[in-house]
Design a protein around this motif. Structure first.
Motif, PDB file in Angstrom:
ATOM      1  N   CYS A  44      13.315  -8.163  17.280  1.00 39.90           N
ATOM      2  CA  CYS A  44      13.313  -9.079  18.706  1.00 39.90           C
ATOM      3  C   CYS A  44      14.472  -9.270  19.325  1.00 39.90           C
ATOM      4  O   CYS A  44      15.343  -9.861  18.785  1.00 39.90           O
ATOM      5  N   ARG A  45      14.751  -8.613  20.161  1.00 39.28           N
ATOM      6  CA  ARG A  45      16.075  -8.748  20.907  1.00 39.28           C
ATOM      7  C   ARG A  45      17.080  -8.179  19.964  1.00 39.28           C
ATOM      8  O   ARG A  45      18.514  -8.854  20.006  1.00 39.28           O
ATOM      9  N   GLY A  46      16.939  -7.057  19.512  1.00 39.57           N
ATOM     10  CA  GLY A  46      18.108  -6.475  18.607  1.00 39.57           C
ATOM     11  C   GLY A  46      18.426  -7.337  17.413  1.00 39.57           C
ATOM     12  O   GLY A  46      19.095  -6.870  16.448  1.00 39.57           O
ATOM     13  N   GLU A  47      17.353  -8.348  17.152  1.00 40.35           N
ATOM     14  CA  GLU A  47      17.771  -9.103  15.591  1.00 40.35           C
ATOM     15  C   GLU A  47      16.398  -9.228  14.693  1.00 40.35           C
ATOM     16  O   GLU A  47      15.390  -8.781  15.437  1.00 40.35           O
ATOM     17  N   ASN A  48      16.730  -9.382  13.719  1.00 43.79           N
ATOM     18  CA  ASN A  48      15.733  -9.506  12.532  1.00 43.79           C
ATOM     19  C   ASN A  48      14.665  -8.423  12.335  1.00 43.79           C
ATOM     20  O   ASN A  48      13.508  -8.297  12.513  1.00 43.79           O
ATOM     21  N   ALA A  49      15.447  -7.236  12.072  1.00 45.25           N
ATOM     22  CA  ALA A  49      14.735  -6.027  12.149  1.00 45.25           C
ATOM     23  C   ALA A  49      13.789  -6.058  10.733  1.00 45.25           C
ATOM     24  O   ALA A  49      14.228  -6.609   9.611  1.00 45.25           O
ATOM     25  N   GLN A  50      12.648  -5.356  10.695  1.00 37.91           N
ATOM     26  CA  GLN A  50      11.892  -5.306   9.639  1.00 37.91           C
ATOM     27  C   GLN A  50      11.151  -3.948   9.764  1.00 37.91           C
ATOM     28  O   GLN A  50      10.918  -3.653  10.797  1.00 37.91           O
ATOM     29  N   LEU A  51      10.873  -3.483   8.493  1.00 42.58           N
ATOM     30  CA  LEU A  51      10.506  -2.027   8.538  1.00 42.58           C
ATOM     31  C   LEU A  51       8.934  -2.093   7.900  1.00 42.58           C
ATOM     32  O   LEU A  51       8.503  -2.763   7.018  1.00 42.58           O
ATOM     33  N   PHE A  52       8.176  -1.565   8.584  1.00 36.02           N
ATOM     34  CA  PHE A  52       6.597  -1.367   8.298  1.00 36.02           C
ATOM     35  C   PHE A  52       6.357   0.021   7.680  1.00 36.02           C
ATOM     36  O   PHE A  52       6.663   1.257   8.641  1.00 36.02           O
ATOM     37  N   GLU A  53       5.395   0.256   6.709  1.00 35.59           N
ATOM     38  CA  GLU A  53       4.905   1.619   6.190  1.00 35.59           C
ATOM     39  C   GLU A  53       3.643   1.292   5.972  1.00 35.59           C
ATOM     40  O   GLU A  53       3.122   0.340   5.631  1.00 35.59           O
ATOM     41  N   ARG A  54       3.151   2.432   6.086  1.00 37.75           N
ATOM     42  CA  ARG A  54       1.649   2.495   5.731  1.00 37.75           C
ATOM     43  C   ARG A  54       1.508   2.674   4.385  1.00 37.75           C
ATOM     44  O   ARG A  54       2.133   3.421   3.563  1.00 37.75           O
ATOM     45  N   MET A  55       0.678   1.817   3.551  1.00 35.37           N
ATOM     46  CA  MET A  55       0.253   1.674   2.161  1.00 35.37           C
ATOM     47  C   MET A  55      -1.012   1.813   1.957  1.00 35.37           C
ATOM     48  O   MET A  55      -1.892   1.072   2.627  1.00 35.37           O
ATOM     49  N   PRO A  56      -1.463   2.206   0.946  1.00 39.63           N
ATOM     50  CA  PRO A  56      -2.814   2.514   0.402  1.00 39.63           C
ATOM     51  C   PRO A  56      -3.459   0.966  -0.161  1.00 39.63           C
ATOM     52  O   PRO A  56      -2.741   0.461  -0.513  1.00 39.63           O
ATOM     53  N   GLN A  57      -4.606   0.649   0.505  1.00 39.44           N
ATOM     54  CA  GLN A  57      -5.168  -0.486   0.163  1.00 39.44           C
ATOM     55  C   GLN A  57      -6.517  -0.090  -0.898  1.00 39.44           C
ATOM     56  O   GLN A  57      -6.612   0.990  -0.956  1.00 39.44           O
ATOM     57  N   VAL A  58      -6.966  -1.160  -1.437  1.00 39.06           N
ATOM     58  CA  VAL A  58      -7.874  -1.223  -2.442  1.00 39.06           C
ATOM     59  C   VAL A  58      -9.221  -0.435  -1.837  1.00 39.06           C
ATOM     60  O   VAL A  58      -9.922   0.327  -2.526  1.00 39.06           O
ATOM     61  N   ASP A  59      -9.472  -0.622  -0.573  1.00 42.89           N
ATOM     62  CA  ASP A  59     -10.554  -0.182   0.126  1.00 42.89           C
ATOM     63  C   ASP A  59     -10.417   1.360   0.485  1.00 42.89           C
ATOM     64  O   ASP A  59     -11.598   1.775   1.120  1.00 42.89           O
ATOM     65  N   GLY A  60      -9.177   1.935   0.353  1.00 46.53           N
ATOM     66  CA  GLY A  60      -9.130   3.375   0.671  1.00 46.53           C
ATOM     67  C   GLY A  60      -8.309   3.378   1.920  1.00 46.53           C
ATOM     68  O   GLY A  60      -7.770   4.637   2.354  1.00 46.53           O
TER      69      GLY A  60
END
Length: 111
Positions: A44-60
């Motif tokens: 947000c506004r170039g700050e607080n970068a966070q990475l999201f990746e797809r991860m397998p869940q228990v339900d598939g």
């Protein structure tokens, strides 16, 4: 097995959605057109970068999960991590979203 949305369509749709809501979105690394893995960097506004990746869940399913946060005292480590990931897998897409509460848009993506 369910059909997967091609990576380029998923990225393109997310870019349009973010921009339509007043944010900015940029492809930092363009991967394999159809089957590339998508990584999302939110901020947000170039700050607080966070990475999201797809991860397998228990339900598939494979949902986006926050896997890394930028350390404000060592911001270079975050970009170095992204560079290493790109070297390990040249087929990945890295998409940067700059909008308030980007997680609300990430949750809309198919699983």
């Amino acid at each position: 097995m369910t059909a997967r949305l091609p990576a380029h369509l998923e990225v393109s749709g997310l870019i349009r959605l973010i921009e339509s809501q007043g944010g900015t979105a940029m492809v930092l690394a363009k991967g394999e057109r159809d089957a590339g893995t998508v990584l999302i960097v939110s901020m947000c506004r170039g700050e607080n970068a966070q990475l999201f990746e797809r991860m397998p869940q228990v339900d598939g399913s494979r949902t986006f999960v926050a896997t890394k946060k930028q350390d404000i005292e060592k911001p270079y480590e975050f970009s170095e991590y992204l560079k290493r990931r790109r070297l390990q897998d040249p087929d990945i897409w890295i998409l940067e979203l700059d909008i308030d509460n980007a997680e609300r848009f990430i949750e809309l993506l198919p699983r």
